[in-house]
Design a protein around this motif. Structure first.
Motif, PDB file in Angstrom:
ATOM      1  N   VAL A  36       0.990  -1.185  -0.323  1.00 27.69           N
ATOM      2  CA  VAL A  36      -0.242   0.112   0.086  1.00 27.69           C
ATOM      3  C   VAL A  36       0.547   0.989   0.209  1.00 27.69           C
ATOM      4  CG1 VAL A  36      -1.656   0.990   1.238  1.00 27.69           C
ATOM      5  CG2 VAL A  36      -2.011  -1.039   1.079  1.00 27.69           C
ATOM      6  N   PHE A  40       0.582   2.243  -3.643  1.00 23.64           N
ATOM      7  CA  PHE A  40      -0.911   2.912  -3.947  1.00 23.64           C
ATOM      8  C   PHE A  40      -0.728   4.094  -3.495  1.00 23.64           C
ATOM      9  CE2 PHE A  40      -5.093   2.882  -2.148  1.00 23.64           C
ATOM     10  CZ  PHE A  40      -5.689   2.922  -3.648  1.00 23.64           C
ATOM     11  N   VAL A  44      -2.978   7.878  -5.175  1.00 23.84           N
ATOM     12  CA  VAL A  44      -4.223   8.201  -4.770  1.00 23.84           C
ATOM     13  C   VAL A  44      -4.964   8.661  -5.053  1.00 23.84           C
ATOM     14  CG1 VAL A  44      -3.493   7.027  -2.229  1.00 23.84           C
ATOM     15  CG2 VAL A  44      -5.811   6.167  -3.555  1.00 23.84           C
ATOM     16  N   PHE A  53     -10.021   3.597 -10.960  1.00 21.34           N
ATOM     17  CA  PHE A  53      -9.080   2.459 -10.273  1.00 21.34           C
ATOM     18  C   PHE A  53      -8.262   2.203 -11.245  1.00 21.34           C
ATOM     19  CE2 PHE A  53      -9.254  -2.027  -9.739  1.00 21.34           C
ATOM     20  CZ  PHE A  53      -8.711  -1.808  -8.663  1.00 21.34           C
ATOM     21  N   LEU A  57      -4.514  -3.419 -10.608  1.00 21.31           N
ATOM     22  CA  LEU A  57      -3.901  -3.535  -9.326  1.00 21.31           C
ATOM     23  C   LEU A  57      -4.036  -5.420  -9.252  1.00 21.31           C
ATOM     24  CD1 LEU A  57      -4.944  -0.228  -7.460  1.00 21.31           C
ATOM     25  CD2 LEU A  57      -2.986  -1.197  -7.587  1.00 21.31           C
ATOM     26  N   LEU A  91      -5.299  -2.277   3.986  1.00 18.45           N
ATOM     27  CA  LEU A  91      -6.023  -2.436   2.324  1.00 18.45           C
ATOM     28  C   LEU A  91      -6.884  -1.144   2.521  1.00 18.45           C
ATOM     29  CD1 LEU A  91      -7.139  -5.496   0.322  1.00 18.45           C
ATOM     30  CD2 LEU A  91      -5.319  -3.849  -0.291  1.00 18.45           C
ATOM     31  N   LEU A  98     -10.105   0.290  -2.803  1.00 16.05           N
ATOM     32  CA  LEU A  98      -8.779  -0.828  -2.594  1.00 16.05           C
ATOM     33  C   LEU A  98      -9.197  -1.564  -1.986  1.00 16.05           C
ATOM     34  CD1 LEU A  98      -6.524  -1.835  -4.068  1.00 16.05           C
ATOM     35  CD2 LEU A  98      -4.774  -1.141  -2.119  1.00 16.05           C
ATOM     36  N   SER A 217     -12.724   3.710  -7.352  1.00 18.44           N
ATOM     37  CA  SER A 217     -13.289   2.578  -7.080  1.00 18.44           C
ATOM     38  C   SER A 217     -14.321   2.932  -7.933  1.00 18.44           C
ATOM     39  CB  SER A 217     -14.069   2.395  -5.719  1.00 18.44           C
ATOM     40  OG  SER A 217     -15.015   1.205  -6.045  1.00 18.44           O
TER      41      SER A 217
END
Length: 393
Positions: A36, A40, A44, A53, A57, A91, A98, A217
């Motif tokens: 993460v 990520f 993000v 998104f 991943l 996460l 995520l 998302s």
């Protein structure tokens, strides 16, 4: 006789809860946190701002064994409930989106196939989904039936040896990037589940935009217009609404852990910010009101983590009643939302900037409070378990 020196308190783990994890669970937490942090978090904020998104991943999470982590066989991880919970917390410390991806993939779509599917379906879908080669979604919610899934309007009718599906599903995470959708429909024989592959004639998806929450998302509408499926596409063991509800309980378990990760990220951001931001000649962390807020946040997060850990250990030993899952989901999502709002205020104007994670978590948690059962529905579920009286209708 020398006195034992007093133990110091780790501000990032003041209750020393990591000591309650075994070596495997701690190693998993460290692995996911590193992923993460390195893969990520650097991106993000941009993804959230632009509503993106990255489907790549999926394979990366699959390579880490995080998709279907708690399921046995068929290429899945076979891990404990606590291990799965620990992964969800890490996460969601990155972003609720995520964790939502991993939850929908593993606890909704994969669990539905694992629990209610045929051996042919399990062998066909689960190994590829565990590897992130296939992305799944879960079609239960409709525009007019959220908290009352029994009122769904999507139907499936027999036509010879086939089924014909008509209807639509709304607010479906992963919907427009999914390779397979688990779709629940009303039939003359009760609620049944079906596996609908992308590209099936009559099956389309529409990505939902203009969201102010869960922006990193994918959320979509599923549309089924005369979709013809063979009998082998039906989940043979699912024969009532108990099928999809069992999947929701699995997902809610991940949420009650995940919410502690979002809360922890907000607390850590507030602690760091107030320790370095100077006003009136000293750090904000040196003021009484700031310390009171930090102390309350740490206590509430600790209680949420202890609740999650207890429910995880209980699940591993004997399983959980739905009301127990509701207790965890209700308590920890409310706690995380309160922590996020407090942290937002502590950062002042910077609290609304995506340069810091707090506003992103705060907005995401508005959705986390609602999906997989609203706070009100979970309260009534708990009330029914306590009193024996159903108050939904």
């Amino acid at each position: 006789m020398s006195a034992t020196p007093p133990r110091t308190v780790d501000p990032l783990d003041p209750l020393a809860l990591t000591t309650q994890l075994d070596d495997t669970e701690r190693a998993l937490a460290q692995t996911v946190r590193q992923f993460v942090t390195e893969r990520f978090l650097p991106q993000v904020a941009d993804w959230y701002e632009h509503g993106i998104f990255d489907p790549a991943l999926a394979k990366e999470l699959g390579a880490l064994g995080l998709l279907g982590l708690h399921l046995e066989g068929y290429g899945c991880g076979g891990g404990s409930a606590v291990a799965y919970g620990v992964a969800c917390a890490e996460l969601e410390a990155g972003d609720s989106g995520l964790r939502s991806f991993a939850s929908v993939q593993g606890s909704l779509a994969m669990f539905a196939i694992h629990r209610w599917g045929s051996e042919e379906q399990k062998n066909d879908y689960l190994p590829r989904m565990a590897a992130g080669e296939l992305i799944g979604c879960f079609g239960l919610t409709e525009a007019d039936s959220g908290s009352d899934p029994g009122a769904m309007r999507t139907t499936a009718r027999r036509d010879g040896d086939d089924w014909i599906l008509d209807g639509s599903k709304m607010w479906i995470t992963n919907g427009s990037i999914a390779d397979v959708a688990v779709v629940w429909a009303r039939t003359d024989e009760g609620v049944r589940g079906f596996l609908v592959d992308r590209g099936t004639p009559g099956f389309t998806t529409n990505t939902l935009h203009r969201k102010m929450s869960l922006r990193a998302s994918v959320t979509a509408e599923l549309v089924l217009d005369g979709v013809r499926l063979p009998e082998r596409a039906r989940l043979p063991l699912a024969r009532s609404l108990a099928g999809p509800l069992s999947c929701l309980n699995e997902a809610r378990f991940g949420i009650l852990w995940g919410a502690t990760g979002a809360a922890r990220a907000c607390y850590e951001a507030a602690l760091s910010y107030t320790s370095t931001r100077t006003q009136f000649g000293r750090p904000l962390a040196g003021f009484q009101l700031t310390q009171q807020k930090l102390a309350t946040m740490a206590l509430e997060i600790g209680k949420g983590q202890l609740l999650a850990l207890h429910l995880g250990r209980l699940k591993d030993v004997q399983g959980l009643a739905p009301a127990q899952v509701s207790m965890g989901k209700l308590a920890n999502t409310v706690m995380a939302s309160d922590v996020a709002r407090t942290a937002r205020g502590m950062l002042g104007a910077n609290g609304i900037s995506l340069e810091y994670p707090v506003i992103r978590h705060m907005m995401n948690l508005e959705s986390v409070l609602t999906y997989e059962g609203t706070a009100e529905i979970h309260a009534l579920s708990i009330g029914q378990a306590l009193t024996g009286h159903r108050a939904f209708t």
